[in-house]
Design a protein around this motif. Structure first.
Motif, PDB file in Angstrom:
ATOM      1  N   ILE A 186       0.861  -1.178   0.000  1.00 36.03           N
ATOM      2  CA  ILE A 186       0.000   0.000   0.000  1.00 36.03           C
ATOM      3  C   ILE A 186       0.903   1.236   0.000  1.00 36.03           C
ATOM      4  O   ILE A 186       1.799   1.364   0.837  1.00 36.03           O
ATOM      5  N   GLY A 187       0.682   2.109  -0.973  1.00 39.20           N
ATOM      6  CA  GLY A 187       1.404   3.388  -1.002  1.00 39.20           C
ATOM      7  C   GLY A 187       0.529   4.465  -0.400  1.00 39.20           C
ATOM      8  O   GLY A 187      -0.686   4.493  -0.652  1.00 39.20           O
ATOM      9  N   THR A 188       1.119   5.313   0.433  1.00 39.66           N
ATOM     10  CA  THR A 188       0.342   6.344   1.122  1.00 39.66           C
ATOM     11  C   THR A 188       0.976   7.716   0.906  1.00 39.66           C
ATOM     12  O   THR A 188       2.150   7.823   0.538  1.00 39.66           O
ATOM     13  N   VAL A 189       0.189   8.766   1.153  1.00 38.85           N
ATOM     14  CA  VAL A 189       0.691  10.140   1.013  1.00 38.85           C
ATOM     15  C   VAL A 189       1.544  10.463   2.238  1.00 38.85           C
ATOM     16  O   VAL A 189       1.037  10.481   3.364  1.00 38.85           O
ATOM     17  N   ARG A 190       2.817  10.698   2.020  1.00 42.12           N
ATOM     18  CA  ARG A 190       3.735  10.966   3.118  1.00 42.12           C
ATOM     19  C   ARG A 190       3.896  12.468   3.309  1.00 42.12           C
ATOM     20  O   ARG A 190       4.177  13.203   2.370  1.00 42.12           O
ATOM     21  N   ALA A 191       3.713  12.914   4.542  1.00 43.45           N
ATOM     22  CA  ALA A 191       3.922  14.330   4.856  1.00 43.45           C
ATOM     23  C   ALA A 191       5.401  14.651   4.689  1.00 43.45           C
ATOM     24  O   ALA A 191       6.263  13.790   4.870  1.00 43.45           O
ATOM     25  N   PRO A 243      -2.180  14.103   3.407  1.00 45.67           N
ATOM     26  CA  PRO A 243      -1.143  13.258   4.014  1.00 45.67           C
ATOM     27  C   PRO A 243      -1.756  12.172   4.886  1.00 45.67           C
ATOM     28  O   PRO A 243      -2.724  12.421   5.612  1.00 45.67           O
ATOM     29  N   GLY A 244      -1.201  10.978   4.779  1.00 50.18           N
ATOM     30  CA  GLY A 244      -1.700   9.835   5.543  1.00 50.18           C
ATOM     31  C   GLY A 244      -2.702   8.994   4.775  1.00 50.18           C
ATOM     32  O   GLY A 244      -2.948   7.839   5.145  1.00 50.18           O
ATOM     33  N   ASN A 276      -4.386   6.659   1.764  1.00 51.96           N
ATOM     34  CA  ASN A 276      -3.946   5.626   0.825  1.00 51.96           C
ATOM     35  C   ASN A 276      -3.933   6.159  -0.604  1.00 51.96           C
ATOM     36  O   ASN A 276      -4.840   6.899  -0.994  1.00 51.96           O
ATOM     37  N   ILE A 277      -2.939   5.767  -1.392  1.00 53.21           N
ATOM     38  CA  ILE A 277      -2.893   6.094  -2.826  1.00 53.21           C
ATOM     39  C   ILE A 277      -3.133   4.846  -3.668  1.00 53.21           C
ATOM     40  O   ILE A 277      -3.931   4.841  -4.590  1.00 53.21           O
ATOM     41  N   LYS A 306       1.778  13.118 -10.226  1.00 56.97           N
ATOM     42  CA  LYS A 306       1.494  13.665  -8.894  1.00 56.97           C
ATOM     43  C   LYS A 306       1.818  15.153  -8.833  1.00 56.97           C
ATOM     44  O   LYS A 306       2.901  15.571  -9.260  1.00 56.97           O
TER      45      LYS A 306
END
Lengths: 91, 153, 153, 91
Positions: free
Chosen positions: C34-39, C89-90, C92-93, C125
Motif C-alpha cells: 500500500i502506497g500512502t501520502v507521506r507528509a 497526508p496519511g 492511501n494512494i 502527482k
C-alpha cells in the motif's frame, strides 16, 4: 540459569522428537562432566532408547539453551532449560 | 513500535493495517505478507495443519527478528502475528506488516521478516490427512536459501 | 481473475484481501503493498497530493502490467487499485495484492507490480503546500532502476 | 485509427504540459508529411509558442499514440489520439 550447582536441567522435546521420547518436558541431572550440548546429547542418547530414537539423526536435530539457538559446543550449566527440536517450519 | 503476537485465533488483516498506520502521515509505503494453509493437489486430502511452537522462545525469536529488521531498514512500525494450533485449508497462518517512509524498505523488510520467521522462529507444522495419517512437514532448502540471501546485507 | 480499478474514493484493505482470497484454499501466500501520502519533513507543509491520470490508457497500462506479472509468476489472483484526485497526508494512494501458491512468487509479483506501476502507468502527482505553491513531482531515477531490475527476467 | 485521410488528430496534454499549452485536448490537422511522432513534435513546436513551451525539454516529454507508449519514430495517421506528458510519477 540457576546458581544452585545441583539444580536439574529442564529438557524440552518438540514435534517429532516429543513423539519419540513420549514426553514434552522432563527434569534431569546429568553428571557434572556433561558441560556442553554435545556431551548432553551423548549422555541422553545413552540414557534411554526413546531419547536415543529422538536424537539419532543428529544432523536434523536443533537445540536451544535458555531459549537461544545453541550448537554442540554451547555450555550447559545446572538449572538450564535445554530444548531439542527438528528444523523449524513456521511461517 | 512493533506488534508481535502468537495466538490461536485468526487475525483481521484490515484491522491490523489500520492499527499500524492510523494517525501516521510519515509513512510512504506498507509492505504486507499473509501466509495461508494451502490445500494439497495430490494424495489424500489435507484436513488440518497444526502449528506447534516453543512458548517463550517463540516471542523472543520473533522480537529478535523484528529488531534486526529495524536495524536494517527505516521502519515506522511493524506487525508480526503467527497463529498456533489447528487450522483448515484456506485459513490464515501468519501476518507480516512493515511500514516505512520508502517503498523499497517496506517491501524488503516484509520479505526479510517472513524469510527469517520461516527459518529462525521455533514453529513446527504437522499435516493431517483425510486417510487418518499425519506427518511433520520437512524444512525446505529453498527456505534456507531465501533466509541466507539476507545474511550478508 | 485480476481486479483493476482507478477510483477517487479510498479502498478498504481488509475488504480487498477478503475479496481476493475468500473461498480459495489453493493459495499459500499473499503479498501486498500500500502506497500512502507521506507528509514532508522540511519546507512548507504538504496540504494535498493530486493524482492526474490518462483515462482509458491508465486501465490499459495497468492491465498490461498485470498480464506481464501473470506471465512471470503463478498467480491465483491479483488486485491493483490506484486512486486519482486529491488526497491528504496519511491517505492511501495505491493498493497491490498478489496471491500465489508460493510465498516467493507472491512477494516478487507484488514488488514487480508496484515497480512497474510507478514507471509504466500514466499517473502524475502534484503537491500543494501550505504557502499556496504547487509543484509537479519529478520522476525519480531510483524508480526507473527498481523497474529495470525486472527487465531481464 | 480512423480510415478517413482527412480526420484530425486528437492531441492530449497532461500535467505540466497541459498547464503550458493551456488546454487538455485539441483537434489538429497537420500536413500529410507529418507522419511520425518526431515530425509532429517539430510541427507542434513551430505552430505556437505555448505548444513550443510544453515541448521544449524534449528529453523529459513522453508520448503515447492511441494509448500505447510511443517513440520519435512511431508513425502517426489521421484520426490518431496522440498524448504528450511528463515522465510518470504514480504509485
Amino acid at each position: 540459569m540457576a546458581d544452585d550447582a545441583r539444580a536439574p536441567l529442564t529438557i524440552l522435546w518438540f514435534a517429532w522428537l516429543r513423539e519419540r521420547t513420549g514426553t514434552a518436558e522432563e527434569r534431569l541431572s546429568p553428571p557434572a562432566d556433561v558441560a556442553t550440548v554435545g556431551a548432553l546429547v551423548d549422555w541422553l542418547t545413552a540414557s534411554s532408547p526413546r531419547r536415543a530414537a529422538a536424537l539419532q539423526t543428529r544432523n536434523t536435530v536443533r537445540c536451544a539453551v535458555n531459549q537461544d539457538f545453541a550448537g554442540p559446543d554451547t555450555p550447559i550449566r545446572p538449572g538450564d532449560e535445554v530444548a531439542f527440536f527438528p528444523p523449524v517450519t513456521g511461517g | 513500535m512493533a506488534t508481535v503476537r502468537v495466538q490461536t485465533q485468526d487475525f483481521d488483516v484490515g484491522a491490523e493495517y489500520r492499527a499500524l498506520t492510523e494517525g501516521h502521515s510519515d509513512i510512504g509505503g506498507i509492505g504486507c505478507f499473509i501466509g495461508t494453509v494451502r490445500a494439497n493437489a495430490v494424495g489424500p486430502q489435507l484436513t488440518a495443519l497444526t502449528l506447534e511452537h516453543y512458548p517463550g522462545m517463540t516471542e523472543r525469536a520473533i522480537s529478535a527478528i523484528v529488531t534486526e529488521a529495524e536495524r536494517r531498514w527505516t521502519l515506522l512500525g511493524c506487525t508480526v502475528i503467527h497463529r498456533v494450533g489447528s487450522m483448515r485449508p484456506g485459513e490464515n497462518i501468519v501476518l507480516v506488516l512493515a511500514a516505512s517512509p520508502h517503498r523499497q524498505a517496506a517491501l524488503d523488510a516484509t520479505a526479510f521478516l517472513i524469510d527469517w520467521l520461516k527459518t529462525k522462529a521455533p514453529f513446527w507444522k504437522q499435516e493431517a490427512f483425510a486417510d487418518g495419517t499425519a506427518t511433520w512437514v520437512d524444512a525446505r532448502e529453498a527456505d534456507d536459501a531465501a533466509a541466507a540471501r539476507w545474511q550478508n546485507s
